[in-house]
Structures are given as C-alpha cells and as structure tokens.
Design a protein around this motif. Sequence first.
Motif, PDB file in Angstrom:
ATOM      1  N   VAL A  43       0.862  -1.195   0.000  1.00 34.95           N
ATOM      2  CA  VAL A  43       0.000   0.000   0.000  1.00 34.95           C
ATOM      3  C   VAL A  43       0.893   1.237   0.000  1.00 34.95           C
ATOM      4  O   VAL A  43       1.372   1.672   1.045  1.00 34.95           O
ATOM      5  CB  VAL A  43      -0.935   0.036   1.233  1.00 34.95           C
ATOM      6  CG1 VAL A  43      -1.907   1.212   1.129  1.00 34.95           C
ATOM      7  CG2 VAL A  43      -1.703  -1.264   1.372  1.00 34.95           C
ATOM      8  N   ASP A  44       1.137   1.799  -1.160  1.00 36.31           N
ATOM      9  CA  ASP A  44       1.909   3.044  -1.229  1.00 36.31           C
ATOM     10  C   ASP A  44       1.403   3.915  -2.380  1.00 36.31           C
ATOM     11  O   ASP A  44       0.484   4.705  -2.188  1.00 36.31           O
ATOM     12  CB  ASP A  44       3.422   2.787  -1.314  1.00 36.31           C
ATOM     13  CG  ASP A  44       3.799   1.651  -2.246  1.00 36.31           C
ATOM     14  OD1 ASP A  44       3.210   1.560  -3.337  1.00 36.31           O
ATOM     15  OD2 ASP A  44       4.687   0.867  -1.882  1.00 36.31           O
ATOM     16  N   VAL A  45       1.953   3.739  -3.594  1.00 39.43           N
ATOM     17  CA  VAL A  45       1.487   4.575  -4.711  1.00 39.43           C
ATOM     18  C   VAL A  45       0.063   4.232  -5.122  1.00 39.43           C
ATOM     19  O   VAL A  45      -0.590   5.004  -5.836  1.00 39.43           O
ATOM     20  CB  VAL A  45       2.432   4.451  -5.932  1.00 39.43           C
ATOM     21  CG1 VAL A  45       3.800   5.015  -5.599  1.00 39.43           C
ATOM     22  CG2 VAL A  45       2.554   3.016  -6.400  1.00 39.43           C
ATOM     23  N   ALA A 161       0.444  -4.320   6.195  1.00 37.55           N
ATOM     24  CA  ALA A 161       0.475  -3.379   5.072  1.00 37.55           C
ATOM     25  C   ALA A 161       1.856  -2.736   5.010  1.00 37.55           C
ATOM     26  O   ALA A 161       2.375  -2.254   6.018  1.00 37.55           O
ATOM     27  CB  ALA A 161      -0.591  -2.308   5.248  1.00 37.55           C
ATOM     28  N   VAL A 162       2.462  -2.760   3.833  1.00 37.05           N
ATOM     29  CA  VAL A 162       3.825  -2.258   3.686  1.00 37.05           C
ATOM     30  C   VAL A 162       3.948  -1.314   2.490  1.00 37.05           C
ATOM     31  O   VAL A 162       3.175  -1.385   1.533  1.00 37.05           O
ATOM     32  CB  VAL A 162       4.839  -3.412   3.509  1.00 37.05           C
ATOM     33  CG1 VAL A 162       4.803  -4.354   4.699  1.00 37.05           C
ATOM     34  CG2 VAL A 162       4.595  -4.185   2.215  1.00 37.05           C
ATOM     35  N   MET A 163       4.954  -0.438   2.591  1.00 37.04           N
ATOM     36  CA  MET A 163       5.394   0.354   1.444  1.00 37.04           C
ATOM     37  C   MET A 163       6.663  -0.304   0.932  1.00 37.04           C
ATOM     38  O   MET A 163       7.599  -0.532   1.694  1.00 37.04           O
ATOM     39  CB  MET A 163       5.654   1.801   1.855  1.00 37.04           C
ATOM     40  CG  MET A 163       4.406   2.574   2.228  1.00 37.04           C
ATOM     41  SD  MET A 163       4.769   4.284   2.716  1.00 37.04           S
ATOM     42  CE  MET A 163       4.719   4.148   4.503  1.00 37.04           C
ATOM     43  N   THR A 164       6.689  -0.644  -0.340  1.00 38.90           N
ATOM     44  CA  THR A 164       7.788  -1.429  -0.892  1.00 38.90           C
ATOM     45  C   THR A 164       8.935  -0.536  -1.390  1.00 38.90           C
ATOM     46  O   THR A 164       8.747   0.666  -1.597  1.00 38.90           O
ATOM     47  CB  THR A 164       7.284  -2.320  -2.035  1.00 38.90           C
ATOM     48  OG1 THR A 164       6.607  -1.507  -3.006  1.00 38.90           O
ATOM     49  CG2 THR A 164       6.325  -3.372  -1.499  1.00 38.90           C
ATOM     50  N   ASN A 173       9.202  13.368  -3.049  1.00 27.27           N
ATOM     51  CA  ASN A 173       8.463  14.543  -2.545  1.00 27.27           C
ATOM     52  C   ASN A 173       7.774  14.252  -1.202  1.00 27.27           C
ATOM     53  O   ASN A 173       6.652  14.682  -0.960  1.00 27.27           O
ATOM     54  CB  ASN A 173       7.414  15.004  -3.573  1.00 27.27           C
ATOM     55  CG  ASN A 173       8.041  15.466  -4.879  1.00 27.27           C
ATOM     56  OD1 ASN A 173       8.989  16.234  -4.870  1.00 27.27           O
ATOM     57  ND2 ASN A 173       7.527  14.981  -5.998  1.00 27.27           N
ATOM     58  N   ASN A 174       8.499  13.518  -0.349  1.00 26.75           N
ATOM     59  CA  ASN A 174       7.978  13.133   0.981  1.00 26.75           C
ATOM     60  C   ASN A 174       6.698  12.312   0.901  1.00 26.75           C
ATOM     61  O   ASN A 174       5.902  12.297   1.847  1.00 26.75           O
ATOM     62  CB  ASN A 174       7.746  14.370   1.854  1.00 26.75           C
ATOM     63  CG  ASN A 174       9.050  15.049   2.247  1.00 26.75           C
ATOM     64  OD1 ASN A 174      10.014  14.375   2.596  1.00 26.75           O
ATOM     65  ND2 ASN A 174       9.072  16.371   2.184  1.00 26.75           N
ATOM     66  N   TYR A 175       6.511  11.642  -0.227  1.00 26.25           N
ATOM     67  CA  TYR A 175       5.285  10.871  -0.425  1.00 26.25           C
ATOM     68  C   TYR A 175       5.089   9.826   0.669  1.00 26.25           C
ATOM     69  O   TYR A 175       3.993   9.677   1.213  1.00 26.25           O
ATOM     70  CB  TYR A 175       5.305  10.197  -1.800  1.00 26.25           C
ATOM     71  CG  TYR A 175       4.060   9.368  -2.067  1.00 26.25           C
ATOM     72  CD1 TYR A 175       2.907   9.962  -2.571  1.00 26.25           C
ATOM     73  CD2 TYR A 175       4.032   8.000  -1.784  1.00 26.25           C
ATOM     74  CE1 TYR A 175       1.758   9.210  -2.805  1.00 26.25           C
ATOM     75  CE2 TYR A 175       2.891   7.245  -2.014  1.00 26.25           C
ATOM     76  CZ  TYR A 175       1.763   7.858  -2.517  1.00 26.25           C
ATOM     77  OH  TYR A 175       0.625   7.119  -2.717  1.00 26.25           O
ATOM     78  N   PHE A 176       6.135   9.096   1.002  1.00 18.82           N
ATOM     79  CA  PHE A 176       6.011   7.998   1.956  1.00 18.82           C
ATOM     80  C   PHE A 176       5.747   8.498   3.378  1.00 18.82           C
ATOM     81  O   PHE A 176       5.045   7.844   4.142  1.00 18.82           O
ATOM     82  CB  PHE A 176       7.252   7.110   1.896  1.00 18.82           C
ATOM     83  CG  PHE A 176       7.478   6.502   0.546  1.00 18.82           C
ATOM     84  CD1 PHE A 176       6.763   5.386   0.147  1.00 18.82           C
ATOM     85  CD2 PHE A 176       8.376   7.067  -0.361  1.00 18.82           C
ATOM     86  CE1 PHE A 176       6.928   4.828  -1.109  1.00 18.82           C
ATOM     87  CE2 PHE A 176       8.552   6.521  -1.612  1.00 18.82           C
ATOM     88  CZ  PHE A 176       7.833   5.404  -2.001  1.00 18.82           C
ATOM     89  N   LYS A 177       6.280   9.651   3.690  1.00 19.72           N
ATOM     90  CA  LYS A 177       5.979  10.265   4.989  1.00 19.72           C
ATOM     91  C   LYS A 177       4.508  10.692   5.040  1.00 19.72           C
ATOM     92  O   LYS A 177       3.854  10.569   6.075  1.00 19.72           O
ATOM     93  CB  LYS A 177       6.890  11.470   5.232  1.00 19.72           C
ATOM     94  CG  LYS A 177       8.348  11.103   5.480  1.00 19.72           C
ATOM     95  CD  LYS A 177       9.201  12.337   5.757  1.00 19.72           C
ATOM     96  CE  LYS A 177      10.654  11.946   6.021  1.00 19.72           C
ATOM     97  NZ  LYS A 177      11.509  13.139   6.254  1.00 19.72           N
TER      98      LYS A 177
END
Length: 224
Positions: A43-45, A161-164, A173-177
């Motif tokens: 679960v990220d982009v 749930a992870v960000m890969t 652009n600090n997306y993951f934060k």
Amino acid sequence: MFTDKGLKTFNFGMQGSKLFESDLILKLLLEKKNKIKNVIIDVDVTLKSEKKSDGTSLKFLPYLYSSNVVKEQFESVDNFNSLYYIPFYRYLKYDTKIGFREMFFYGINKKGKVQDNGGYNALPDNNGNLEGEVLNFSPKKNKYYEEIKRVCKLNNINLIAVMTPMCDKAVDNNYFKKVNLLYPEIYNYEDVVKDEKYFSSCGHLNDAGAQVFTQKIIKDFFTK
C-alpha cells in the motif's frame, strides 16, 4: 523462502493491479472458504486513486454472474449496467482480453502459468537502464484499503500493510511520509533496498531484490 520457514503462502500480486483488485481477491478467497492467517499487502502509490486497473480487473468479468463478490465489486463501475444486463456485452467490448481465444483455451483445459512457483513471477534485471520516477502526487484515503482492513478484522486475519522499496533515482516529494501521516499502521520499507542492481524498474524489484526484501519481511514478522 516462506515455504522454507514452514509457511504456506501464495503470491497474488498482478502487474498493474490496484487496491480495487486486491480487495476483490481477498473477498474471493474468503468466498471460496479459504482459511487465511496473514495478508501482506503493498500500500503506497496505490493510494493515489480509487480507480480499478483496466487490464487486471477484466480477468474477473467472466465470473460476473457466478460470484456475488465479483458482482458487488463491479457495481460501482460506471458501465456496470451494460456489463451485467446486456448479454455478451463484456465479451464483445473486451474481446482481446476475455474473448474467443480465452474461451477456446478454457475449453481445451489449457492452464496458464500464474499458479507456477506459488504465484511468484520474477522480474528481469534493469541492465543498467534504470530510469528515475517522480511521485508528484499525494496519497489519499482509499475506500478499498479501508475495506481490506474491515474484512481482515472481521475474519481475524493479521494484516501487514507495507510500502515497498524504491530506487535511489526516485523523487518521492515526501510521499512515503505523507502515507504514514494518513495511515500510521503501514510499515515503510521504501529504503530497505537501494542498490540499483536489485531493481527491474525504479519501483519494482528484480529476483535478487525480491529475495533481499522477502528476507527482511520474514525476519520482521515471521521469525517466531
């Protein structure tokens, strides 16, 4: 690698799929009375929109009448009435994906390769041509991720749930934060693999990279 740890697993990841399809697959597994202990989901982009994947979602349309789960999932799609109520419309509209060729192979019982290797399909190396990726959008609350959480809680499934990982050339652009501000429970692994040799594309690991990442997941969640 999971099997070596005594864990019965299957990789349901499909190229280009989104949370629409992930939610649908989980519900189909439960509809078929599968017993699920853990679900690991990327679960990220995928949080940038609630749209379905046109290419991947078509694989479920032949089961529109035979599965309540499939029917209910597609009820929110704009052309649902045409897909459901006009005979053979879905086969005519998407002939290249679910048309005569696929029906013929089904008739002669020709099986695809999606079930080989536990569903895992290794991606090729980048051969030194790794291009960067710019995440110039923001994550949003997603109804399909919310539904996945609800279903897992209802069925006593441990949701991970992870960000890969993303390559060093990514401009995030600090997306993951921002994802963690929106959903603090999602584990951030975007920088756990960085060397370009482990990537097929900037946002997808090759076989060697997948092994490094899987080793980390097993260590963090399945060592006991």
